[in-house]
Design a protein around this motif. Sequence first.
Motif, PDB file in Angstrom:
ATOM      1  N   GLU A  52       0.850  -1.189   0.000  1.00  0.00           N
ATOM      2  CA  GLU A  52       0.000   0.000   0.000  1.00  0.00           C
ATOM      3  C   GLU A  52       0.887   1.240   0.000  1.00  0.00           C
ATOM      4  N   GLN A  79      -1.608   1.007  -5.019  1.00  0.00           N
ATOM      5  CA  GLN A  79      -1.004  -0.237  -4.579  1.00  0.00           C
ATOM      6  C   GLN A  79      -0.020  -0.710  -5.642  1.00  0.00           C
ATOM      7  N   ARG A  98       0.519  -2.687   4.751  1.00  0.00           N
ATOM      8  CA  ARG A  98       0.549  -1.255   5.028  1.00  0.00           C
ATOM      9  C   ARG A  98       1.621  -0.982   6.071  1.00  0.00           C
TER      10      ARG A  98
END
Length: 238
Positions: free
Chosen positions: A127, A132, A170
Amino acid sequence: MNMAVAQTPRLAVSPYARRLARERALLLETLRGSGPGGRILAADVLGFVPVATPVNLPGIVAPSVAAPRTAAFAASVALIALRDLLAALESTGRAFDFDDVLLRAVGRVCGEIPDAAKASDTSVAMELAGRQAVFATVPEMPLTSLHATRLAGLADSRDDAEMPALLSIRLLPASDIRPLMLPLLPGRAMRLAVSVSTAGDHAECLLITDAASVDEVTAAAWLTALKSAIEHPLRLLV
């Protein structure tokens, strides 16, 4: 003849509350006062939530929608051994980032816990800011090749959000505050949030899974294997 006339008790309402109720077309009788003696205050008007009346339409049946069932697992991962290893590699002219090792560890774990990827692609989505980048996680890919692939993906502005991937990663800014829950991204069966402490000696990992795709036992085993891989980084180089 004198006739007794029954009078309705006057509601105790503050002037501001009365004006707010009039602007909102609310009947004062529907409000419950929280002030002294049941006096209706402005906060009572502002906090009033009307009860919706169900509407029954003949011949129309509302479909039942099953809410997605998610599970979350957390682990604290020691980074001291990894930090020392990265420093040693950098002294020999081979500089790698934590992101490289994380991708390498995820690829290794996907090979060790194949049940997590039985219904999905084993690719991993990083991310980034507003997009992405999807990487194919080959368990035996050399760290040097993975580093070059990651840098090329970062330099490309393409958004791979529509590409299939098992999970998204993330990386949160270094902080001593960690999230307790995050939503899954569309098309991803798992989501891994990693927050490195400000001291850099450990990271907090939060794994969120779609329980319909990855059962809780497999997800717990997956995170346990990831923790072990990062805490014993030498195994990722062979």
